[in-house]
Design an enzyme around this catalytic site. Sequence first.
Site, short mmCIF file in Angstrom:
data_model
loop_
_atom_site.label_atom_id
_atom_site.label_comp_id
_atom_site.label_asym_id
_atom_site.label_seq_id
_atom_site.Cartn_x
_atom_site.Cartn_y
_atom_site.Cartn_z
N TRP A 78 1.26 5.74 -1.70
CA TRP A 78 0.94 6.82 -2.58
C TRP A 78 2.03 6.99 -3.58
O TRP A 78 1.58 7.56 -4.51
CB TRP A 78 0.56 7.98 -1.80
CG TRP A 78 -0.93 8.22 -1.29
CD1 TRP A 78 -1.67 7.45 -0.62
CD2 TRP A 78 -1.56 9.46 -1.72
NE1 TRP A 78 -3.14 8.01 -0.47
CE2 TRP A 78 -2.97 9.01 -1.19
CE3 TRP A 78 -1.49 10.53 -2.31
CZ2 TRP A 78 -3.83 10.16 -1.42
CZ3 TRP A 78 -2.36 11.44 -2.30
CH2 TRP A 78 -3.75 11.42 -2.11
N TYR B 11 0.82 -1.17 0.18
CA TYR B 11 0.18 -0.03 -0.11
C TYR B 11 0.95 1.35 -0.06
O TYR B 11 1.95 1.28 0.49
CB TYR B 11 -0.67 0.08 1.20
CG TYR B 11 -1.63 1.22 1.26
CD1 TYR B 11 -2.88 1.29 0.68
CD2 TYR B 11 -1.65 2.29 2.17
CE1 TYR B 11 -3.70 2.63 0.39
CE2 TYR B 11 -2.09 3.31 2.24
CZ TYR B 11 -3.42 3.50 1.19
OH TYR B 11 -4.04 4.80 1.37
#
Length: 782
Positions: free
Chosen positions: A124, A122
Site C-alpha cells: 500500500w 505488492y
Amino acid sequence: MTDPAEAGGGALPGARFSQMAHWGMYSAEVRDGEVVAAHPFAGDSDPSPILQNIPGSVRHRSRIAGPAIRRGWLEHGPGPSSDRGSDEYVAVSWDELTELLATELKRVAERHGNRAIFGGSYGWSAPGRFHHAQSQVHRFLKMFGGYTRSVHSYSLGATGVIMPRVVGAHWKLFARSTNWDVIARETDLLVSFGGVPLKNTGVNDGGTSDHPTRSALDRMRERGGRIVSISPLRDDVHGEHEWLAPRPGSDVAIMLALAYVLAREDLADRGFLDRYCTGYDKFEDYLFGRTDGVVKTPEWAADLSGLPAGTLVDLARRMASGRTLISVTWSLQRVRHGEQAPWAGITLAAMLGQIGIPGGGFGHGYGSMNEPGRAPVPYPLPTLFQGNNEVDDFIPVAAISDLLLHPGEEFDYDGRRLTFPDTRLVYWAGGNPFHHHQHLARLRRALTRPDTIVVHDPYWTQMAKHADIVVPSTTALERDDLSCTRNDPLLVAMQAATPRFAGARDDYDTFSALAHRLGFGERFTEGRTSAEWLEHLYAQWRGYVLADDRRIEDPPPFAEFWRRGHVRMRTEDDLTLFEEFRADPENNPLRTPSGRIEIFSADIDSFGYDDCGGHPTWYEPEEWLGSERAQQFPLHLIANQPKSRLHSQLDHGATSQKSKIHGREPIRIHPGDAAGRGISHGDVVRVHNDRGSCLAGAVLDDGLLRGVVQLATGAWYDPLDPADPDSMCVHGNPNVLTPDTGTSSLAQGCTGQHVLVEIERFDGELPPVRAYDPPTILPRRP
Ligand SMILES: Nc1nc2c(c(=O)[nH]1)N[C@H]1C(S)=C(S)[C@@H](COP(=O)(O)OP(=O)(O)OC[C@H]3O[C@@H](n4cnc5c(=O)[nH]c(N)nc54)[C@H](O)[C@@H]3O)O[C@H]1N2
Ligand SMILES: Nc1nc2c(c(=O)[nH]1)N[C@H]1C(S)=C(S)[C@@H](COP(=O)(O)OP(=O)(O)OC[C@H]3O[C@@H](n4cnc5c(=O)[nH]c(N)nc54)[C@H](O)[C@@H]3O)O[C@H]1N2
Ligand SMILES: [Mo]
C-alpha cells in the site's frame, strides 16, 4: 511550492500543511522538523482515530537513516543466504548504493533474463498520484526491460478472478456501488455477511476527505431500516442491529439454505432470473440435491453454521418481503474457497430480483473500505504513464513463497497452467511481506533463495531487515504530491511538511539516479523534476475537468490550487449498482460470455477443478471448527484488519500503542474460553499451532462467538531468535500461524483471514519487544 527546508526547520513553529493519509485528509502541524499534531480535515464528518499515529513518525528511531548493504552480501557477493533477518548492515554512500544496485540489476538481466527479476512488489505504501511507490518501481522496471509481475491483491484475490467471470468486472462492484445516500433512503433490510465494521471504512487506498458510513447507517435505522449482521464478532456493526453469529467459514452454507427457502416457497423472482441471469436451473438442481444427493435445507445449514434452522427460514422470508440489500465483506473471500461467498451472495440477490433497484440487490465491500457506497467522479485520475512490460510471466500475488521455493514448477490459475520462473532478484518498494504474507516461517525460508533482495522503505520493517540492499525512502510528509481517488470529490495538495529525514530520498530520485546510471535516465524522467511532474499531472487532469460542461468548479491554475490545498470535483450521486444493466440488458450487457449474471459459468465448469466448480458450491474448509484439525487446535482465530492502524504502518504510533497489552497485540477471547484455560483479562498468552507461535495480550470480550478468538494483523514481526525461521514472535503477528494456501485452483488468492489455534497463558519471563529497533549498522571501511 513549500520549501521543505524552510518549512520544517523550526522557522515556522506550529506551521500547518495540507496532507493526505490512506485514512483521511488532515493538516500536519509541524515543529522542529517533526509532526506534533494531525488535525482532521474540517469537512470530514467522522475522522479516523488512526490519524493520531502520525505525530512523531518522521523522526522515529525505526526510520532508515541512510543507504545500507547487508554485510554478508557486501563481503561475499550475491547468492542465497540464510543470514537474512539476522545479519549486520554496512552504511554506504548514495553513489556506492547506486553503483552496486545498477551493476547487480544488469548482472541478473544479462545472465538470467529479466524474468528472473520479481518486481511484483505488492503493498500500500503512501497515497499520492506521483510518488506512489508501486507506480514508480513498476515504471522503472518496465523501462529496464521488464520483470515478473504479480496480479490482483491480498484484498481481493478471489473476487478479482471470480467476479469478472460472473458479472463481467470486479472493480465496478466498489467504484460504482449503490451509494450510501440511496441505502439510507431506500433499504428496508441490510443483510450483511461480515457486518459493516466502521474501523475499516476509515481507510481508502489513496485517501479520503470524508467518512459517511456511520451517519448513513444511522439515517437508515432512523427511517425504520433494519440491519442483520452475520458475523462472529458483535462489534462488526455499530449501534442497534440483529447479530447472528455463525461458525466462521460457514457463510456459503447459510446463503445456500436461504436460497433453498426462496426456491421452495416460490419466493424467487423467476422473471429476473430468466431475463438477467444464466444457469439458475443448474444451481437449483444443486440446491435440491439432484446433483449431489444433499438437499441444502436450513437444517443442513444449521448443522454446519450453528444458526437455528428456524432463524434461517424467517430471515429468507423477511428478505423476500421488502427492499433488501445483501452485503458481503471482502473478508469472506480471504479464506479457502473464497470465490464462493461473493458468487453465492450475488446469486441470492438475483433470486430476490432487486439487483439494479435503489437500495436493493448486492454490495461487496460495505464495511471493508471507505470507497464502496461513495459516489464516483466522472474524470480519469492524474496518472503516471507506466509503459509496457516485456516479460509475460506473472504470479497470483499471494504465491510469493511458492515462486521462490518452487522455480520451474507448474500450477493452476484461472483455467491456465503457469510456471514459476527462476527468481534471482527480488525488488520491493512500498509493501511489507512480513505484514501481508501468511506462514512467515515458510516465507523466511523462501527469502533465503534469491541472489539479491532490494527493499525501499522509510522504516526498518522486517522486510528491510531481510534485504541485501536497503534503500531509505522518504515518507509522504517529506515531499509534495497530489492525491485523489475515483470515489472522492476532492483533489488534494499534499504539501511537504518536514525536511527529508537524514539520508532518505524520494523513491523517484532513487530510480532517476539508477535510470541515469543504466542509460535510460531521460526516458524515465522525461526531463522533469518531481515539482515539474506534479504540475504536468495537474494540467493533464485539469484538462479533463474543464472539458466537462457539468463541472461544479473551474480548477484554478496550479499555483492557486497549491495555496488553497484542494479542488472540488463533480460526483455521480445517487448511483445504484447495475441500474443501467437492469434498465436495458440488451444494450448494456455485462462483459460475461452470456452478457448476463452467470450463476452457472460454463468456462469455470470446463476447467474441471475439484475446488471450484461451475456454480456456487459449499466446500468444507480445512481451517474451521467443523474439521478434525479443530480437535488439536480448538479455537478459530480471525486474523482481520486492525482497528488501531493501517496494516503494519505506524504500529509505533499513539493509537496503535494504546491498544497493546504489555506491549503485545491484543487478542480477544470469550470469557468462557478464557476461564477454561486459566486466562484473565490483561494476561500475556501464547497463541500457537503447527506452523508457529506468537505472544499476545488477552482481552476478554463476550461479543465473540464461543470458540472464536480475534487477533488483528499488523504487529511488527519480532522473532525471539532472529536467526531461527521457526522462532516465536514475541509481539503478536498472526501471520506466523496462518496457512499459505490459495483460495482454489481458480484464483489462488490469499486465505489469511482464518486459522485454527490453541492458546495458553504465558508465565515465562516476558521477552522485550525489539521490533522497532534498527539492526546493527557498521561504518563503511575504506
Ligand atoms: N492474516 C492476514 N494477513 C493479511 C490480511 C488478512 O486479512 N489476514 N489482509 C491482507 C491485505 S487485504 C492487505 S492489502 C495486505 C497489506 O499489506 P501491505 O500493503 O504490504 O502492508 P503495509 O503495512 O501497508 O505496507 C506498506 C509499506 O510501505 C511503506 N511505505 C510507506 N510509504 C512509502 C513510500 O513512500 N515509499 C516506500 N518505498 N515505502 C513506503 C511502509 O512503511 C510499509 O512498510 O495485508 C494482507 N495480509
Ligand atoms: N482500520 C483499518 N481499516 C482497514 C485496513 C486496516 O489495515 N486497518 N485495511 C484495509 C484493506 S487493505 C482492506 S482489503 C479491507 C479489508 O476489509 P475486510 O476484509 O472486509 O476486513 P476484515 O476486518 O478483515 O474483516 C471484516 C469482518 O469480517 C468478519 N469475518 C471474518 N471471518 C468471517 C466469516 O467467516 N464469516 C463472516 N460472516 N464474517 C467473518 C470479521 O468479524 C471481520 O471483522 O480493510 C481496509 N480497512
Ligand atoms: Mo487489502
